[in-house]
Design a protein around this motif. Structure first.
Motif, short mmCIF file in Angstrom:
data_model
loop_
_atom_site.label_atom_id
_atom_site.label_comp_id
_atom_site.label_asym_id
_atom_site.label_seq_id
_atom_site.Cartn_x
_atom_site.Cartn_y
_atom_site.Cartn_z
N GLU A 1 37.30 51.35 73.79
CA GLU A 1 37.68 50.88 75.12
C GLU A 1 36.47 50.67 76.01
OE1 GLU A 1 38.84 53.98 74.03
OE2 GLU A 1 40.65 53.19 73.08
N ARG A 2 35.25 50.91 75.49
CA ARG A 2 34.03 50.84 76.31
C ARG A 2 33.09 49.73 75.86
NH1 ARG A 2 32.41 57.30 76.62
NH2 ARG A 2 34.38 58.02 77.56
N ASP A 3 32.66 49.81 74.61
CA ASP A 3 31.66 48.88 74.08
C ASP A 3 31.74 48.95 72.57
OD1 ASP A 3 29.43 47.43 73.31
OD2 ASP A 3 27.99 48.58 74.48
N ILE A 4 31.93 47.78 71.93
CA ILE A 4 32.18 47.72 70.49
C ILE A 4 31.04 46.94 69.82
CG2 ILE A 4 33.82 47.04 68.71
CD1 ILE A 4 35.18 46.89 72.13
N PRO A 5 30.08 47.62 69.17
CA PRO A 5 28.99 46.92 68.49
C PRO A 5 29.47 46.17 67.24
CG PRO A 5 28.38 49.19 69.01
CD PRO A 5 29.87 49.06 69.23
N GLU B 1 27.22 45.05 57.35
CA GLU B 1 28.44 45.85 57.35
C GLU B 1 28.17 47.32 57.07
OE1 GLU B 1 29.95 45.03 52.74
OE2 GLU B 1 31.04 44.16 54.43
N HIS B 2 27.12 47.61 56.29
CA HIS B 2 26.79 49.01 56.01
C HIS B 2 26.28 49.70 57.28
CE1 HIS B 2 27.40 48.27 51.78
NE2 HIS B 2 26.55 47.25 51.82
N THR B 3 25.51 48.97 58.08
CA THR B 3 25.05 49.51 59.36
C THR B 3 26.24 49.90 60.22
OG1 THR B 3 23.26 47.87 59.22
CG2 THR B 3 23.46 49.11 61.28
N MET B 4 27.27 49.04 60.22
CA MET B 4 28.46 49.32 61.03
C MET B 4 29.23 50.52 60.48
SD MET B 4 28.24 47.24 63.50
CE MET B 4 26.44 47.35 63.34
N ALA B 5 29.26 50.67 59.17
CA ALA B 5 29.94 51.82 58.58
C ALA B 5 29.25 53.12 59.00
CB ALA B 5 29.97 51.70 57.06
N TRP B 6 27.91 53.13 59.02
CA TRP B 6 27.17 54.31 59.47
C TRP B 6 27.45 54.61 60.94
CZ3 TRP B 6 22.24 51.75 57.14
CH2 TRP B 6 22.26 51.88 55.74
N MET B 7 27.51 53.56 61.75
CA MET B 7 27.79 53.76 63.17
C MET B 7 29.21 54.32 63.36
SD MET B 7 26.12 50.56 65.28
CE MET B 7 26.13 51.50 66.82
N MET B 8 30.17 53.74 62.65
CA MET B 8 31.55 54.21 62.78
C MET B 8 31.65 55.67 62.36
SD MET B 8 35.04 53.15 60.77
CE MET B 8 34.68 54.37 59.50
N ASP B 9 31.00 56.02 61.25
CA ASP B 9 31.09 57.40 60.76
C ASP B 9 30.45 58.37 61.74
OD1 ASP B 9 31.69 59.29 58.47
OD2 ASP B 9 29.55 59.63 58.76
N THR B 10 29.29 58.01 62.30
CA THR B 10 28.61 58.88 63.25
C THR B 10 29.47 59.10 64.49
OG1 THR B 10 26.48 58.02 62.49
CG2 THR B 10 26.49 59.22 64.58
N PHE B 11 30.06 58.02 65.01
CA PHE B 11 30.93 58.13 66.18
C PHE B 11 32.17 58.96 65.84
CE2 PHE B 11 34.25 56.83 69.09
CZ PHE B 11 33.60 56.71 70.31
N SER B 12 32.73 58.75 64.66
CA SER B 12 33.95 59.45 64.26
C SER B 12 33.70 60.95 64.09
CB SER B 12 34.50 58.84 62.97
OG SER B 12 34.87 57.49 63.16
N VAL B 13 32.56 61.30 63.49
CA VAL B 13 32.24 62.71 63.32
C VAL B 13 32.12 63.39 64.68
CG1 VAL B 13 30.43 64.31 62.58
CG2 VAL B 13 31.13 62.44 61.07
N ALA B 14 31.48 62.71 65.64
CA ALA B 14 31.35 63.28 66.98
C ALA B 14 32.70 63.40 67.68
CB ALA B 14 30.40 62.43 67.82
N VAL C 1 35.73 51.37 66.79
CA VAL C 1 34.51 51.52 67.59
C VAL C 1 33.48 50.45 67.26
CG1 VAL C 1 33.39 53.11 65.96
CG2 VAL C 1 32.77 53.16 68.38
N VAL C 2 33.53 49.87 66.07
CA VAL C 2 32.65 48.77 65.69
C VAL C 2 33.47 47.72 64.95
CG1 VAL C 2 30.57 50.22 65.49
CG2 VAL C 2 32.00 49.83 63.48
N THR C 3 32.93 46.52 64.87
CA THR C 3 33.52 45.48 64.02
C THR C 3 32.45 44.99 63.04
OG1 THR C 3 32.98 43.75 65.62
CG2 THR C 3 35.16 44.78 65.79
N GLY D 1 38.25 49.61 57.11
CA GLY D 1 38.91 49.06 58.29
C GLY D 1 38.38 47.73 58.77
N GLY D 2 37.51 47.10 58.00
CA GLY D 2 37.03 45.77 58.38
C GLY D 2 38.09 44.71 58.16
N SER D 3 37.84 43.52 58.70
CA SER D 3 38.80 42.43 58.57
C SER D 3 38.40 41.47 57.46
CB SER D 3 38.90 41.65 59.88
OG SER D 3 39.74 40.52 59.74
N LEU D 4 39.38 41.03 56.70
CA LEU D 4 39.13 39.94 55.78
C LEU D 4 38.66 38.72 56.58
CD1 LEU D 4 42.34 40.31 53.57
CD2 LEU D 4 39.99 40.91 52.91
N GLY D 5 37.68 38.02 56.04
CA GLY D 5 37.19 36.81 56.70
C GLY D 5 36.12 37.05 57.74
#
Length: 434
Positions: A157-161, A169-182, A190-192, A199-203
């Motif tokens: 709801e704030r800012d979605i990298p 996509e691997h960078t985004m997976a690391w970001m999502m996991d770090t945010f999720s752990v916190a 939290v990321v796309t 949880g990524g989107s096809l296409g």
């Protein structure tokens, strides 16, 4: 859109401390805003609100290297505007990242999201690093530390990298996991640009390229050119350029030249894009491709082609080379590839320039789709994603042409003024606090 040409505004040199270097991306972005503000008759206060970011964060990132040493890198996250929704924008790893570059890219993201009617404001992030010089493990540690530093200002709801130059996509997976752990639970939205498995989107991975090609084909036809008889040159062979080259070739366009940061290649008969991609995958560059002849990288932009797609970095079309550009249509796959000086030259020459805030918006459109799917935990098919992407891109293109005919401006001026007007109206409706 309300236009009052009699209303004056202060020069942006006075109001926002604009520099004089016309090749600086922030100077370029603010110049475009100033023109839109003048067209719309904005006063000094509204111009300042839109010219300056709402929030900026600069962080120092210590990285433990594989050899046991430590290096410290500088990272940025800039949120330009969130009057219409949460901030949205990519994360870039490049040795050329600077605060001014990130500010400019965040501003362009605001206009892009608004023009395509995506309910976001603009943001951008970056770390000043050459990712090619570091291992996968080092990049993961860098990403996780950067994410932990900017945790207070990001979120669904704030800012979605999302990915950008030097990230994936691997960078985004690391970001999502770090945010999720916190957070204590998994937060896919939290990321796309994530892998589909988390949880990524096809296409999503091909969305920017597909959007560029939808607009390129429409622009060629608008100029009375049959795409099947057209030639194209593409600067950049990364995520956007490579995909655009493949899709243009499938549409019948003869892609005669492709370049990257290491070199460029040319074939008058048209490049075999599949073979070129295989070569680049093996060697890391299009340079040295045996089925084509080498050309200087700067010469690629000046080839006699129907379509030019600058899909690398900002500022490559400028006052030094604009008069040498022979393409009839320029479709901006990169952010900010054309400076204000070059724009004026292209307008004088009758060259059709489709601005970045429309042409490369496919990525943020499908990022929005991914965010929606993540929030709903309901996933669409790739065919559904592609159909909705094409509809959004072409609807925005036709709306832009219709507005341009009414205003008599260039496509960039029309697109920027349209987006700026919508953001200003949202801000006025919400009001100032306190």
């Amino acid at each position: 859109m309300t236009i009052d040409a009699s209303t004056s505004i202060r020069s942006s040199h006075e109001s926002v401390g604009l520099g004089t270097d016309q090749d600086n991306p922030l100077t370029n972005a603010r110049s475009q805003l100033e023109a839109a503000a003048r067209t719309l008759g904005f006063d000094h206060g509204m111009h300042q609100i839109l010219a300056n970011p709402r929030r900026e964060m600069i962080v120092q990132i210590p990285l433990r290297l594989d050899n046991g040493g430590v290096e410290v890198f500088t990272g940025y996250r800039v949120q330009h505007n969130f009057s219409r929704g949460p901030a949205k924008g990519g994360l870039r790893y490049s040795p050329h990242v600077s605060l001014d570059e990130v500010r400019a890219l965040a501003m362009w993201m605001t206009w892009k999201c608004t023009l395509l009617d995506v309910p976001y404001g603009g943001a951008k992030g970056g770390i000043t690093i050459d990712p090619r010089q570091y291992s996968r493990g080092e990049l993961e540690r860098l990403t996780r530390r950067y994410t932990s530093e900017i945790l207070p200002i990001i979120g669904p709801e704030r800012d979605i990298p999302a990915p950008d130059i030097g990230t994936d996509e691997h960078t985004m997976a690391w970001m999502m996991d770090t945010f999720s752990v916190a957070s204590g639970y998994t937060v896919p939205a939290v990321v796309t640009g994530k892998p589909v498995s988390v949880g990524g989107s096809l296409g999503r991975s091909s969305s920017t390229s597909k959007g560029v090609v939808h607009i390129a084909l429409a622009a060629l036809e608008h100029k009375g050119l049959n795409p099947a008889r057209c030639t194209a040159a593409i600067q950049g062979f990364g995520k956007v350029g490579a995909g655009a080259a493949e899709l243009l070739a499938k549409a019948g366009v003869r892609v005669v030249a492709v370049g990257d940061q290491y070199g460029a290649v040319y074939s008058s008969k048209g490049l075999n894009i599949r073979h070129l991609a295989e070569h680049a995958g093996r060697t890391g560059s299009v340079a040295g491709f045996a089925e084509a002849e080498p050309v200087p990288s700067e010469a690629l932009l000046e080839l006699n082609v129907d379509l030019l797609v600058p899909a690398a970095v900002e500022g490559v079309l400028n006052r030094m080379n604009a008069r040498k550009v022979q393409a009839k249509v320029i479709v901006e796959g990169a952010n900010g590839p054309t400076t204000a000086d070059a724009d004026a030259i292209f307008q004088e020459a009758g060259t059709l320039v489709v601005p970045d805030i429309l042409a490369n918006a496919g990525g943020v459109i499908v990022s929005y789709f991914e965010w929606v799917q993540g929030n709903q935990a309901y996933w669409w098919t790739e065919a559904e994603v592609d159909e909705r992407l094409e509809h959004r891109m072409l609807a925005a293109w036709h709306n832009l042409l219709e507005t341009q005919r009414k205003l008599g401006l260039t496509l960039r001026e029309t697109a920027t003024a349209t987006a700026v007007d919508k953001v200003a109206k949202a801000h006025k409706i919400r009001g100032l606090y306190p």
